[in-house]
Design a protein around this motif. Structure first.
Motif, PDB file in Angstrom:
ATOM      1  N   VAL A 119      65.141  76.239  43.613  1.00  0.00           N
ATOM      2  CA  VAL A 119      64.376  76.529  42.171  1.00  0.00           C
ATOM      3  C   VAL A 119      63.485  78.273  42.179  1.00  0.00           C
ATOM      4  O   VAL A 119      63.677  78.802  41.132  1.00  0.00           O
ATOM      5  CB  VAL A 119      64.483  75.347  41.178  1.00  0.00           C
ATOM      6  CG1 VAL A 119      64.247  76.172  40.294  1.00  0.00           C
ATOM      7  CG2 VAL A 119      66.042  74.428  40.903  1.00  0.00           C
ATOM      8  N   LEU A 122      65.076  81.281  42.932  1.00  0.00           N
ATOM      9  CA  LEU A 122      65.776  81.732  42.149  1.00  0.00           C
ATOM     10  C   LEU A 122      64.660  81.790  41.487  1.00  0.00           C
ATOM     11  O   LEU A 122      64.901  83.796  40.670  1.00  0.00           O
ATOM     12  CB  LEU A 122      66.320  80.601  41.659  1.00  0.00           C
ATOM     13  CG  LEU A 122      67.262  81.158  40.036  1.00  0.00           C
ATOM     14  CD1 LEU A 122      68.672  82.103  41.191  1.00  0.00           C
ATOM     15  CD2 LEU A 122      68.373  79.324  39.605  1.00  0.00           C
ATOM     16  N   MET A 123      64.088  81.426  40.315  1.00  0.00           N
ATOM     17  CA  MET A 123      62.866  82.323  39.991  1.00  0.00           C
ATOM     18  C   MET A 123      62.140  83.975  40.693  1.00  0.00           C
ATOM     19  O   MET A 123      62.094  84.717  39.788  1.00  0.00           O
ATOM     20  CB  MET A 123      61.317  81.724  39.435  1.00  0.00           C
ATOM     21  CG  MET A 123      61.837  80.894  38.473  1.00  0.00           C
ATOM     22  SD  MET A 123      60.905  79.211  39.044  1.00  0.00           S
ATOM     23  CE  MET A 123      59.110  79.712  38.216  1.00  0.00           C
ATOM     24  N   VAL A 125      64.207  85.675  43.224  1.00  0.00           N
ATOM     25  CA  VAL A 125      64.931  87.191  42.325  1.00  0.00           C
ATOM     26  C   VAL A 125      64.820  86.828  41.622  1.00  0.00           C
ATOM     27  O   VAL A 125      64.475  88.684  41.755  1.00  0.00           O
ATOM     28  CB  VAL A 125      66.734  85.583  43.028  1.00  0.00           C
ATOM     29  CG1 VAL A 125      67.645  86.647  42.171  1.00  0.00           C
ATOM     30  CG2 VAL A 125      66.450  85.494  44.322  1.00  0.00           C
ATOM     31  N   MET A 126      64.165  86.157  40.546  1.00  0.00           N
ATOM     32  CA  MET A 126      65.168  86.746  38.377  1.00  0.00           C
ATOM     33  C   MET A 126      63.529  88.085  38.748  1.00  0.00           C
ATOM     34  O   MET A 126      62.672  89.206  38.469  1.00  0.00           O
ATOM     35  CB  MET A 126      64.585  85.461  37.730  1.00  0.00           C
ATOM     36  CG  MET A 126      65.708  85.095  37.879  1.00  0.00           C
ATOM     37  SD  MET A 126      67.431  85.933  37.467  1.00  0.00           S
ATOM     38  CE  MET A 126      67.378  86.243  36.328  1.00  0.00           C
ATOM     39  N   LEU A 127      62.337  88.002  39.585  1.00  0.00           N
ATOM     40  CA  LEU A 127      60.677  88.455  39.167  1.00  0.00           C
ATOM     41  C   LEU A 127      60.684  89.182  40.103  1.00  0.00           C
ATOM     42  O   LEU A 127      60.250  90.729  39.637  1.00  0.00           O
ATOM     43  CB  LEU A 127      59.902  87.239  39.133  1.00  0.00           C
ATOM     44  CG  LEU A 127      59.528  86.610  38.120  1.00  0.00           C
ATOM     45  CD1 LEU A 127      58.536  84.713  38.941  1.00  0.00           C
ATOM     46  CD2 LEU A 127      59.106  86.949  36.788  1.00  0.00           C
ATOM     47  N   ARG A 132      65.523  94.888  37.914  1.00  0.00           N
ATOM     48  CA  ARG A 132      65.047  94.486  36.241  1.00  0.00           C
ATOM     49  C   ARG A 132      64.053  93.725  36.601  1.00  0.00           C
ATOM     50  O   ARG A 132      63.175  92.962  35.829  1.00  0.00           O
ATOM     51  CB  ARG A 132      66.504  93.533  35.771  1.00  0.00           C
ATOM     52  CG  ARG A 132      66.841  92.384  36.066  1.00  0.00           C
ATOM     53  CD  ARG A 132      68.261  91.595  35.661  1.00  0.00           C
ATOM     54  NE  ARG A 132      69.158  92.626  36.079  1.00  0.00           N
ATOM     55  CZ  ARG A 132      70.154  92.395  36.926  1.00  0.00           C
ATOM     56  NH1 ARG A 132      69.338  91.612  38.015  1.00  0.00           N
ATOM     57  NH2 ARG A 132      70.589  93.362  37.568  1.00  0.00           N
ATOM     58  N   ASN A 134      60.281  91.863  36.814  1.00  0.00           N
ATOM     59  CA  ASN A 134      59.393  91.960  35.975  1.00  0.00           C
ATOM     60  C   ASN A 134      58.040  92.268  36.853  1.00  0.00           C
ATOM     61  O   ASN A 134      57.257  93.119  36.691  1.00  0.00           O
ATOM     62  CB  ASN A 134      58.965  91.064  35.344  1.00  0.00           C
ATOM     63  CG  ASN A 134      59.975  90.049  34.374  1.00  0.00           C
ATOM     64  OD1 ASN A 134      60.890  90.160  34.850  1.00  0.00           O
ATOM     65  ND2 ASN A 134      59.384  90.088  33.304  1.00  0.00           N
ATOM     66  N   LYS A 137      58.512  95.778  38.446  1.00  0.00           N
ATOM     67  CA  LYS A 137      57.963  96.692  36.717  1.00  0.00           C
ATOM     68  C   LYS A 137      56.543  96.677  37.238  1.00  0.00           C
ATOM     69  O   LYS A 137      55.996  97.982  36.976  1.00  0.00           O
ATOM     70  CB  LYS A 137      58.127  96.581  35.976  1.00  0.00           C
ATOM     71  CG  LYS A 137      60.437  96.413  35.090  1.00  0.00           C
ATOM     72  CD  LYS A 137      60.126  96.120  34.376  1.00  0.00           C
ATOM     73  CE  LYS A 137      61.784  95.839  34.124  1.00  0.00           C
ATOM     74  NZ  LYS A 137      61.732  95.290  32.872  1.00  0.00           N
ATOM     75  N   THR A 234      67.014  81.673  49.172  1.00  0.00           N
ATOM     76  CA  THR A 234      68.038  81.939  47.818  1.00  0.00           C
ATOM     77  C   THR A 234      67.352  83.016  47.459  1.00  0.00           C
ATOM     78  O   THR A 234      68.302  84.323  47.188  1.00  0.00           O
ATOM     79  CB  THR A 234      67.043  80.821  46.431  1.00  0.00           C
ATOM     80  OG1 THR A 234      65.434  80.850  47.148  1.00  0.00           O
ATOM     81  CG2 THR A 234      68.055  79.742  46.056  1.00  0.00           C
ATOM     82  N   LYS A 237      69.664  85.706  49.384  1.00  0.00           N
ATOM     83  CA  LYS A 237      70.743  85.708  48.988  1.00  0.00           C
ATOM     84  C   LYS A 237      71.721  84.782  49.478  1.00  0.00           C
ATOM     85  O   LYS A 237      73.080  85.736  49.650  1.00  0.00           O
ATOM     86  CB  LYS A 237      71.080  86.492  47.655  1.00  0.00           C
ATOM     87  CG  LYS A 237      70.387  87.018  46.757  1.00  0.00           C
ATOM     88  CD  LYS A 237      70.728  88.163  46.065  1.00  0.00           C
ATOM     89  CE  LYS A 237      69.239  88.562  44.585  1.00  0.00           C
ATOM     90  NZ  LYS A 237      69.412  90.000  44.648  1.00  0.00           N
TER      91      LYS A 237
END
Lengths: 293, 352, 304
Positions: A119, A122-123, A125-127, A132, A134, A137, A234, A237
């Protein structure tokens, strides 16, 4: 050992049987199976296997890729252990210092313990996502083009950050409870002997925390080696490709993707020996700790 | 009638350490015996052997008419009070006291009756539903006593039961335990390292040292006729003064070449001895002939008494005198009464 | 823990005594600043995931994790919990939640029973092969299933235990962590207690049930929490052992999400994915937070 012990011949055996049975079937049997398989070469299409002696091990020793993974694992383990211990120690010392809100800080700093590594992954992966994320960026504003899953060291950085984030709470809990068990009189004696707070910390408090730190060192090494599997899986991936992976991850891919039972088993054996050494060190430390308390 | 008899009972640990050398004694019904000695002298081991918590290496032990060497602790009909009380922290006071009875299969109502009786005796009636953690040290001590009483044992065993209490409570409990034991008319073995407890509570004292019983006697015998220098110096505060001296085979003992003291009776032995004098047997001499010179270093004021520390014939020496308003010179003259002198062998320390 | 304020008192009590009051105050502010920064470091990513779970996939696809609530909170959570399909084909979130609970609770209870028995035997009995049994058990202490993953899988497969709860739970129990916790705790129980119990006529079984188990209540609770979290958070082993979706746990489901994201064919249901991630972390986090006193005690007890 306890002074007063029961001397019933059958009861202790009955009590031990379930544990010994489970360990025998699900630990020693697979472990023995791994040792045995490490001396065989498995036919990739499942048509039997040939005894090859130490060939799987010599292959490992000569494999450039294995060496690369081993080096990365070493670096990764060092980085994760060092940063998670250092951050946790800093936070624990501060939490031990403050009067107001000490309990709130403890709650805020420990709850992440309960989050599953994948988990957290996964966070990550998003960050850290290349297009995209954060944090990606944020890095961009500093001129760092962060490419998760493409650039080897970028991926490694993300792995280390996520693994550290996940491990700080455990270390924090241990350090804080270690600090709180230092007798008040010792602190007061130090307060009289040394006017510098930093001096007091390194001369008095830290040596008293050393046993906790040693204990955590082993815990963190095993964490970085094994428990971060979910983080790594994760973040890459499930497609390692050219991404950095650790030794235990390689055991998994070689075994399940490469169908290389012999090679994977040989790697398992190497890791088991490594951990066995750590276990012995751990027990030595434990026995020695008795003198501290 | 619970007599406790030990015949050549001995304890050797598997590592070869002889914790208790063979010893034999009998404890009569209703007696309170105090085992006293420094830590590690084997007194607790001896007590735990009587309890059945420690096996007996050799010898025979009986409680009443029954040889108990191989009898389980629960079947010896004894009760024990531990130093840290060993109360079950998760049980209420009532359950703590009744647990042993429950294990004997006693009916609930009967257990309740006995627990209530014991609680009344110990002023614990208001605390029966509390847990040990909600009690003070003295109350916990009483619960431990109560747990022992409800069993109506043949024998009470106490393992330093008062050492976790503060001084005031200790004095109070000392008297309570003593009167309770008298009232219940139960034999008791009591282990302590505190000589005041030993002197005040015991019918007879067993002084132990390095695994051996050095002396058995009433408090008065132990105090006035110590059989060894160990007993002499262990019992009594401040301890007995012990000085190197020599006898000449007549009625004198020489502390120095020019300092001879008369003895009550003729001593045949000639040679080096240890001379013992209790500080409170010494008197200050106000003028007159004779006396022993004493160089005073320090005066300790204890209220009722004063302790004078100094040198006698070049050796450290203490004098205890009743309090009176006076000042002291650096050099005093002492009167060492001849019936207060104890002579011990200078090597074995045994009384001559 | 009530003693936080007590033990940290000396440092602050000394403050008034120090000559320069203002500098000390800056120190306290600095301490709080570091602690707040640390707390935010822990908190912010998870908050962002929660906020993001209330947005639609397109927004998330364009902008990444969100800083504030969107419109889709309920929709995403109910989809994640009750809708089949999405990241998996045949199971909904509730089924995965149930499986996670079975794994977490089953593992914790099994572990506690088995390791308490073993630790009792090791600590309180004179055993013939004590040293051997000790090492046979404690060799497993630091060796997780991951190390011997392939042979373990082969063994379970040969026993026909793939896609069963037994195959999922029991092999995970084969390590000595629980036994070690209980051993450490039992060793700290005063010896006089067992002696008093013997005089009170309690045999080994009675002592265990009447005295030791009730005495260990806090410890059992703590180990339950630790083991529940450990079981709930298992990843690799469920991934291998459960190929039928009916046995998927929430954490196992995360892998499906990551694979869908990696495929990149269409815009994945990011909102639902984040909702599922929140659901996956919520039970263990709540247990750890609400029972933190027990949990901390149990965890730190082990290093005594």
């Amino acid at each position: 050992m306890k002074r007063a012990v029961f001397s019933n011949p059958w009861l202790p055996i009955m009590l031990l049987v379930p544990q010994l049975f489970i360990i025998a079937v699900f630990f020693y049997w697979p472990a023995g199976f791994a040792i045995q398989s490490s001396f065989y070469l498995q036919d990739p299409f499942g048509f039997g296997s040939t005894y090859v002696g130490l060939e799987n091990y010599t292959d490992l020793a000569q494999s450039a890729e294995y060496k690369r993974v081993a080096w990365f694992t070493l670096l990764y383990t060092f980085a994760v252990t060092f940063f998670s211990l250092a951050i946790a120690l800093l936070l624990a010392v501060k939490a031990d210092n403050v009067l107001r809100g000490a309990k709130t800080y403890r709650t805020l700093l420990m709850w992440v313990y309960a989050i599953a590594p994948p988990v957290a992954g996964l966070m990550g992966v998003m960050l850290f996502d290349q297009s995209r994320g954060n944090i990606t960026k944020l890095f961009e504003t500093f001129g760092w083009e962060f490419r998760l899953g493409v650039d080897y060291w970028d991926t490694a950085t993300a792995m280390i950050i996520v693994a550290v984030w996940k491990q700080v709470p455990v270390n924090f809990i241990f350090f804080l409870s270690g600090l709180q068990s230092i007798p008040r009189t010792v602190r007061e004696a130090a307060l009289i002997d040394n006017r510098s707070a930093t001096g007091r910390f390194w001369d008095v408090i830290f040596p008293l925390l050393a046993p906790t730190a040693f204990f955590l060192l082993i815990i963190n090494i095993t964490y970085a080696l094994f428990d971060t599997f979910g983080v790594i899986d994760t973040l890459v991936k499930a497609e390692p490709g050219n991404n950095p992976v650790t030794l235990v991850y390689k055991v998994f891919i070689d075994g399940f993707r490469g169908n290389d039972l012999g090679g994977s088993s040989a790697q398992s054996v190497v890791l088991m020996v490594l951990v066995l050494i750590l276990t012995i060190v751990q027990f030595r430390l434990m026995e020695r700790r008795i003198h501290y308390t | 009638m619970a007599r406790v008899t030990l015949e050549d009972v001995r304890k050797v640990y598997p590592n070869g350490f002889e914790a208790v050398y063979p010893c034999s004694f009998t404890v009569n019904h209703g007696e309170l015996i105090v085992l006293v000695g420094p830590s590690g002298c084997g007194k607790s081991t001896l007590l735990r052997m009587v309890a059945g918590l420690e096996s007996i290496t050799e010898g025979e032990m009986s409680i009443g008419d029954r040889v108990v060497n191989d009898v389980d602790p629960a079947d010896r009909n004894i009760a024990m009070v531990f130093q840290n009380y060993a109360l079950y922290p998760h049980m209420t006071v009532a359950n703590n006291m009744g647990y042993g009875l429950k294990n004997r299969g006693m009916a609930k109502a009967e257990i309740e009756q006995k627990v209530n009786d014991a609680a009344k005796m110990l002023n614990l009636s208001d605390y029966l539903e509390r847990r040990p953690s909600q009690l003070s040290g003295g109350q916990r001590q009483r619960v431990a006593m109560g747990r022992a009483i409800v069993r109506e044992p043949d024998l009470f065993l106490f393992d330093e039961p008062l050492s976790n209490l503060d001084a005031k409570l200790r004095n109070q409990m000392r008297i309570e335990i003593r009167s309770l034991q008298r009232r219940l008319d139960t034999t008791a073995l009591y282990v302590t390292h505190d000589q005041v407890e030993a002197m005040t509570m015991a019918d007879r004292i067993f002084v132990m040292n390095a695994g051996r019983i050095e002396q058995i006697g009433t408090p008065s015998e132990i105090y006035h006729h110590p059989q060894s220098t160990f007993v002499a110096s262990f019992m009594g505060a401040p301890p007995m003064n012990l000085l190197p001296a020599r006898t000449t085979g007549n009625t004198h003992v020489e502390l120095a070449d020019d300092l001879a003291l008369p003895l009550v009776s003729h001593v045949d032995y000639a040679g080096p001895v240890q001379l013992g004098i209790r500080p409170e047997d010494v008197r200050l001499k106000d003028g007159g002939d004779g006396g022993t010179p004493f160089k005073l270093d320090i005066v300790e004021e204890l209220g009722a008494t004063r302790l004078l520390h100094g040198q006698l014939a070049g050796h450290a020496f203490t004098v205890a005198i009743p309090h009176e308003e006076r000042s002291f010179d650096d050099t005093l003259t002492l009167d060492l009464p001849q019936d207060a002198l104890h002579l011990f062998d200078h090597e074995t320390g045994r009384r001559l | 823990m009530a003693d936080i304020t007590e033990t940290s008192a000396p440092a602050t009590r000394a403050t008034p005594a120090a000559p320069t009051r203002r500098r000390i105050n800056w120190g306290v502010i600095g301490d709080h600043a570091i602690l707040i920064a640390g707390s935010l470091f822990m908190l912010v990513p998870v908050c962002m995931v929660f906020m993001t779970a209330s947005h639609d996939p397109v927004t998330i696809h364009r902008e990444g994790l969100q800083w504030w609530f969107g419109e889709e909170l309920e929709a995403n959570f109910s989809a994640a919990l009750f809708e089949r399909g999405g990241f998996t084909d045949t199971v909904d979130g509730m089924r995965m939640l149930t499986n996670s609970l079975i794994l977490g609770v089953g593992f914790a209870i099994g572990k506690i029973i088995i390791s308490m028995m073993a630790a009792y035997a090791i600590v309180y009995f004179r055993l013939k092969f004590a040293t051997l049994a000790f090492w046979v058990i404690f060799t497993t202490l630091l060796l997780p299933l991951e190390v011997r993953i392939l042979p373990s899988y082969e063994v379970i497969q040969s026993m026909g235990l793939t896609n069963t709860y037994t195959g999922l739970i029991v092999p995970l129990i084969a390590s000595a962590t629980g036994t070690f916790f209980f051993r450490q705790f039992f060793r700290s129980v005063p010896e006089e207690l067992i002696e008093a119990a013997r005089i009170d006529g309690a045999g080994p079984l009675k002592f265990f049930i009447d005295i030791l188990v009730p005495l260990s209540r806090t410890m059992i609770a703590a180990i339950f929490i630790i083991m529940f979290v450990f079981g709930w958070n298992q990843y690799l082993w469920p991934t291998l052992i459960t190929t039928e979706e009916g046995f998927f746990t929430l954490v196992r489901g995360i892998r499906q999400i990551v694979q869908v994201i990696a495929d990149g064919n269409a815009i994945p249901e990011y909102g639902q994915a984040m909702a599922l991630a929140i659901i996956a972390m919520l039970p263990p986090v709540l247990i750890v937070v609400f029972f933190q006193n027990w949990f901390v005690k149990g965890l730190t007890e082990s290093d005594k």
